[in-house]
Motif scaffolding. Structure first.
Motif, PDB file in Angstrom:
ATOM      1  N   TYR A 248      25.772  30.722  38.068  1.00  0.00           N
ATOM      2  CA  TYR A 248      25.422  31.664  39.126  1.00  0.00           C
ATOM      3  C   TYR A 248      26.241  31.450  40.401  1.00  0.00           C
ATOM      4  N   ILE A 249      27.225  30.556  40.377  1.00  0.00           N
ATOM      5  CA  ILE A 249      28.048  30.294  41.561  1.00  0.00           C
ATOM      6  C   ILE A 249      29.342  31.100  41.432  1.00  0.00           C
ATOM      7  N   LYS A 250      29.539  32.008  42.342  1.00  0.00           N
ATOM      8  CA  LYS A 250      30.730  32.866  42.306  1.00  0.00           C
ATOM      9  C   LYS A 250      31.920  32.108  42.895  1.00  0.00           C
ATOM     10  N   PHE A 251      33.015  32.055  42.144  1.00  0.00           N
ATOM     11  CA  PHE A 251      34.191  31.302  42.565  1.00  0.00           C
ATOM     12  C   PHE A 251      35.374  32.249  42.722  1.00  0.00           C
ATOM     13  N   THR A 252      35.894  32.269  43.948  1.00  0.00           N
ATOM     14  CA  THR A 252      37.041  33.131  44.272  1.00  0.00           C
ATOM     15  C   THR A 252      38.184  32.260  44.771  1.00  0.00           C
ATOM     16  N   LYS A 253      39.388  32.577  44.330  1.00  0.00           N
ATOM     17  CA  LYS A 253      40.570  31.823  44.742  1.00  0.00           C
ATOM     18  C   LYS A 253      41.602  32.789  45.296  1.00  0.00           C
ATOM     19  N   ASN A 254      41.950  32.560  46.565  1.00  0.00           N
ATOM     20  CA  ASN A 254      42.895  33.442  47.261  1.00  0.00           C
ATOM     21  C   ASN A 254      42.501  34.908  47.109  1.00  0.00           C
ATOM     22  N   GLY A 255      41.197  35.161  47.234  1.00  0.00           N
ATOM     23  CA  GLY A 255      40.685  36.524  47.211  1.00  0.00           C
ATOM     24  C   GLY A 255      40.454  37.098  45.839  1.00  0.00           C
ATOM     25  N   ALA A 256      40.865  36.410  44.775  1.00  0.00           N
ATOM     26  CA  ALA A 256      40.713  36.922  43.411  1.00  0.00           C
ATOM     27  C   ALA A 256      39.570  36.202  42.705  1.00  0.00           C
ATOM     28  N   LEU A 257      38.679  36.974  42.107  1.00  0.00           N
ATOM     29  CA  LEU A 257      37.558  36.387  41.379  1.00  0.00           C
ATOM     30  C   LEU A 257      38.074  35.560  40.210  1.00  0.00           C
ATOM     31  N   GLN A 258      37.599  34.315  40.128  1.00  0.00           N
ATOM     32  CA  GLN A 258      37.983  33.440  39.030  1.00  0.00           C
ATOM     33  C   GLN A 258      36.896  33.368  37.954  1.00  0.00           C
ATOM     34  N   GLY A 259      35.670  33.615  38.377  1.00  0.00           N
ATOM     35  CA  GLY A 259      34.557  33.540  37.434  1.00  0.00           C
ATOM     36  C   GLY A 259      33.333  32.960  38.102  1.00  0.00           C
ATOM     37  N   TYR A 260      32.391  32.538  37.282  1.00  0.00           N
ATOM     38  CA  TYR A 260      31.142  31.971  37.780  1.00  0.00           C
ATOM     39  C   TYR A 260      30.954  30.587  37.160  1.00  0.00           C
ATOM     40  N   ASP A 261      30.383  29.689  37.945  1.00  0.00           N
ATOM     41  CA  ASP A 261      30.238  28.314  37.481  1.00  0.00           C
ATOM     42  C   ASP A 261      28.809  27.843  37.707  1.00  0.00           C
ATOM     43  N   ASP A 311      29.777  52.003  39.568  1.00  0.00           N
ATOM     44  CA  ASP A 311      30.950  51.660  38.776  1.00  0.00           C
ATOM     45  C   ASP A 311      31.343  50.213  39.060  1.00  0.00           C
ATOM     46  N   VAL A 312      31.774  49.525  38.022  1.00  0.00           N
ATOM     47  CA  VAL A 312      32.167  48.123  38.163  1.00  0.00           C
ATOM     48  C   VAL A 312      33.589  47.954  37.660  1.00  0.00           C
ATOM     49  N   ASN A 313      34.430  47.420  38.513  1.00  0.00           N
ATOM     50  CA  ASN A 313      35.811  47.121  38.142  1.00  0.00           C
ATOM     51  C   ASN A 313      36.090  45.675  38.522  1.00  0.00           C
ATOM     52  N   ALA A 314      35.494  44.794  37.785  1.00  0.00           N
ATOM     53  CA  ALA A 314      35.648  43.364  38.068  1.00  0.00           C
ATOM     54  C   ALA A 314      35.634  42.621  36.757  1.00  0.00           C
ATOM     55  N   GLY A 315      36.212  41.456  36.783  1.00  0.00           N
ATOM     56  CA  GLY A 315      36.234  40.660  35.571  1.00  0.00           C
ATOM     57  C   GLY A 315      36.978  41.381  34.470  1.00  0.00           C
ATOM     58  N   SER A 316      36.367  41.460  33.305  1.00  0.00           N
ATOM     59  CA  SER A 316      37.011  42.112  32.165  1.00  0.00           C
ATOM     60  C   SER A 316      36.569  43.557  32.024  1.00  0.00           C
ATOM     61  N   ALA A 365      22.513  37.912  33.064  1.00  0.00           N
ATOM     62  CA  ALA A 365      23.438  37.160  32.215  1.00  0.00           C
ATOM     63  C   ALA A 365      24.825  37.185  32.835  1.00  0.00           C
ATOM     64  N   VAL A 366      25.501  36.045  32.747  1.00  0.00           N
ATOM     65  CA  VAL A 366      26.864  35.927  33.284  1.00  0.00           C
ATOM     66  C   VAL A 366      27.767  35.440  32.167  1.00  0.00           C
ATOM     67  N   SER A 367      28.877  36.126  31.988  1.00  0.00           N
ATOM     68  CA  SER A 367      29.844  35.738  30.966  1.00  0.00           C
ATOM     69  C   SER A 367      31.241  35.894  31.562  1.00  0.00           C
ATOM     70  N   GLY A 368      31.920  34.763  31.730  1.00  0.00           N
ATOM     71  CA  GLY A 368      33.257  34.834  32.331  1.00  0.00           C
ATOM     72  C   GLY A 368      33.171  35.379  33.743  1.00  0.00           C
ATOM     73  N   LYS A 369      33.804  36.526  33.975  1.00  0.00           N
ATOM     74  CA  LYS A 369      33.791  37.164  35.294  1.00  0.00           C
ATOM     75  C   LYS A 369      32.756  38.286  35.384  1.00  0.00           C
ATOM     76  N   ASP A 370      32.004  38.489  34.306  1.00  0.00           N
ATOM     77  CA  ASP A 370      31.091  39.628  34.241  1.00  0.00           C
ATOM     78  C   ASP A 370      29.654  39.227  34.559  1.00  0.00           C
ATOM     79  N   VAL A 371      28.993  40.071  35.355  1.00  0.00           N
ATOM     80  CA  VAL A 371      27.574  39.910  35.664  1.00  0.00           C
ATOM     81  C   VAL A 371      26.842  41.077  35.020  1.00  0.00           C
ATOM     82  N   ASP A 405      27.935  41.824  41.464  1.00  0.00           N
ATOM     83  CA  ASP A 405      27.698  40.414  41.777  1.00  0.00           C
ATOM     84  C   ASP A 405      26.252  40.074  41.432  1.00  0.00           C
ATOM     85  N   ILE A 406      25.929  38.808  41.547  1.00  0.00           N
ATOM     86  CA  ILE A 406      24.618  38.339  41.092  1.00  0.00           C
ATOM     87  C   ILE A 406      23.477  38.869  41.957  1.00  0.00           C
TER      88      ILE A 406
END
Length: 695
Positions: A248-261, A311-316, A365-371, A405-406
């Protein structure tokens, strides 16, 4: 040059701050250890110890060591430790050759002792050692340490409110160094929803590129019992883990979503800061009470879903989503998603379901970059009608929505759960058999299931013990198939009437128990009798109302079978009820006559006609006084329904003829019929004759 200047200014500020906060107790001698400062000869070296406080209030002591070899060369080292970290069970001494080693080990072997060599910090360790050359002195040192361990208390910091605690974290989570890299850390929290917080960490990688990492989280997601201090070499961090390891921890690197941890660490400069930070996070987690929107009615909650399912355009996922609802109290909802894959191919999926069918526990449910939000039917019944690109698919038990997001997902879950729990189920209540009968007849209609169409027409005759006939026309690529299913509602097994789904087909199954009491015709040809009949639906609410009405009738209506008091009336009924009966392979024309004008003496005649129109005549002569009334019964097997008579004690008293020739006497005979209620009335009439004639 600019960087050097900044660091110099920062160093100056830190140095001045250090001067201001250094307590007067630092470097103060530890008086209760003053007897152990004499020189100690251990092996080839002489050791000289000094004991001072670096934090007297918290029992933080420095053990300084000067090590002198035989040539007089000296080397200096020291350790800093808190007595509260020392395990009293592991404060002991051991004799080795000519010297004695006094050991101090931390609880659970945690590396909480800070080790220096020549004034330079080397690493955190789990054990410190002091040498002695006298057993009594070593024993006295162990006793002194253990006695003072009892008096030392760990630092406990308290906060007056969640906001105050979070402000402390904001002020104390700051820049620190790990290895050779400097990390600039910033803790932030939402002023309106303080439980929503995050950490931004900035540093330069090996190529000098600035990296900005951001962790966003809900403090209530963390497990306060799993906050730990992690020690690795010189580096300290405080590690937090989520409950049940949920990512449930959202991780972003240099503004780009990396996933959830499920965990992250805060870098800290020293042990004391780490301890206080652990306490702060424990307090903040326990005090965090997430709040979500309150709804006063179902339509308000559904409207929130309609406006916020987006609409969701994030992750996969590249997904357009729409949530629609029927504003009626028991209306259906429709969720539509159009997902576009990497090749630009769009797939539309529609899900139709009544909210009261769903489990109010909607899952995140969270899978990879998807919520995702997962809603499932109670007991995993497949009642969600699904279409893919407009074509009916197999019914399923769940559907999924994507969220950006969560926390957005949680607001949607809150609204959906409220609507599920408060939506009217639309199930009709019945108090009138006539209305229930009319509703059943009018609500059984045409259903399309993929390439098949089921045209259903239901007729219920209340005057004839609720004789029920379902006329079914099934249309597919092979044309039309005509079938009829006939049964009596009082024969239905009430508690077993059920809603069932298989593939694309939704049915209500009405069973008659172990007895095969459902008469089936296909293309006007008798089929094997069955123990149930199925009604096809494409709407679960309609199906459940059908079940409700059918169960009501089964409870309320009773079979209206005939009773007979006189022999003449009983005989007359049987003679009138016998008719031509087809069993598929054969057709029987049956007649019943009196012998000597006596209803107790009867002759049953039957002409059997086979598929080649070959006829065989059978005659049975018997006296009803010989018949066992309790053995008269209905038997159904395959395509045949018959009433069986047996003599008392199975005596061979029935005289049979075949095509006019006498046959061996027998003890039983069969009459054929094709209607359950008629068969039961014939049985009632025969029982009357058997009892009356046997007197």
């Amino acid at each position: 040059m600019k960087r050097v200047k900044r660091r110099f200014i920062l160093f100056t500020i830190l140095f001045l701050s250090f001067i201001q906060i250094v307590p007067a107790q630092e470097n103060e001698p530890v008086t209760w250890l003053s007897d152990f400062k004499s020189d100690v000869l251990a092996g080839s070296y002489t050791y000289r110890y000094d004991f001072t406080y670096f934090n007297k209030e918290l029992c933080g002591i420095t053990i300084s060591t000067v090590k002198v070899d035989k040539k007089g060369s000296e080397s200096e080292s020291h350790v800093e430790l808190y007595l509260t970290d020392i395990d009293p069970n592991y404060v002991n001494f051991k004799v080795t050759g000519k010297y004695i080693t006094i050991s101090l080990k931390t609880k659970n072997s945690q590396k909480f002792i800070k080790s220096y060599d020549g004034g330079e910090f080397k690493s955190y360790v789990a054990e410190a050692e002091i040498y002695s050359d006298q057993v009594e002195k070593a024993r006295a040192l162990v006793d002194a340490l253990k006695n003072h361990l009892k008096d030392c208390k760990e630092q406990q910091t308290t906060w007056g409110s969640l906001t105050e605690c979070l402000q402390w974290l904001t002020a104390n989570i700051s820049a620190t160094t790990k290895g050779s890299t400097e990390y600039n850390q910033e803790f932030k929290f939402d002023a309106a929803k303080a439980y929503l917080a995050g950490i931004v960490r900035k540093y330069n990688d090996s190529k000098g590129t600035e990296i900005i990492e951001e962790y966003a989280f809900n403090l209530a997601d963390f497990n306060p019992d799993k906050i730990t201090m992690i020690v690795s070499g010189k580096d300290l961090s405080v590690d937090l883990k989520t409950k049940d390891d949920d990512k449930y921890i959202k991780f972003t690197k240099n503004g780009a979503l990396q996933g959830y941890d499920n965990n992250f660490s805060v870098l800290v400069p020293d042990l004391e800061s780490a301890r206080t930070m652990v306490q702060a996070f424990e307090y903040a987690i326990k005090e965090s009470k997430p709040e979500y929107k309150n709804f006063q009615d179902v339509n308000t909650a559904l409207n929130y879903l309609k406006e916020n399912v987006q609409d969701v355009n994030a992750g996969s996922v590249n997904c357009k989503q729409q949530f629609e609802y029927d504003s009626k109290p028991d209306g259906i909802v429709t969720f539509t998603s159009i997902t576009t894959d990497s090749k630009g191919v769009a797939t539309e999926e529609k899900y139709h379901v009544y909210l009261n069918e769903l489990d109010p526990k909607v899952n995140l449910a969270v899978s990879g970059k998807d919520v995702m939000i997962k809603a499932a039917v109670k007991d995993k019944m497949k009642l969600v009608k699904t279409l893919k690109n407009g074509e009916l698919q197999n019914y399923t038990y769940q559907f999924e929505l994507y969220a950006p997001d969560i926390e957005s997902a949680r607001e949607l879950i809150n609204a959906l759960s409220y609507a599920i729990q408060n939506r009217n189920d639309g199930i009709l209540a019945w108090t009138d058999t006539g209305k229930a009968t009319s509703w059943l007849a009018s609500s059984t209609g045409t259903v399309t299931e993929g390439s098949k169409t089921y045209k259903q027409k239901l007729a219920i005759d209340a005057a004839k013990s609720y004789n029920t006939v379902l006329q079914l026309t099934t249309t597919d690529s092979n044309g039309d198939t005509e079938e009829s299913f006939e049964f009596y509602i009082p024969d239905a097994e009430k508690d077993k009437i059920s809603l069932e789904v298989s593939g694309k087909k939704m049915i209500v199954n009405v069973p008659t128990g172990k007895e095969k009491l459902v008469k089936i015709n296909k293309f006007n040809q008798i089929q094997n009798y069955a123990s149930s009949v199925e009604f096809v639906f494409d709407d679960s609410k309609q199906a459940r109302n059908f079940i409700s009405a059918m169960k009501y009738l089964v409870s309320e209506v009773k079979p209206t079978g005939k009773t007979f008091t006189g022999n003449d009336a009983a005989f007359k009924y049987i003679a009138g009820a016998l008719h031509s009966v087809s069993t598929g392979s054969y057709t029987y024309d049956q007649t019943l006559e009196m012998i000597d004008n006596d209803p107790c003496k009867i002759k049953l005649s039957a002409v059997q006609l086979d598929s080649k129109n070959t006829s065989t005549g059978y005659i049975y002569e018997l006296n009803m006084s010989d018949i066992n009334a309790d053995a008269i019964k209905l038997e159904i097997s395959g395509k045949e329904m018959n009433v069986t008579l047996e003599t008392k004690a199975k005596q061979k008293l029935i005289k049979p003829f075949k095509n006019g020739e006498a046959q061996n006497f027998t003890y039983s005979l069969e009459l054929f019929t094709d209607d359950v209620m008629t068969a039961r009335n014939i049985i009632s009439a025969f029982k009357t004759l058997a009892k009356n004639c046997g007197k």
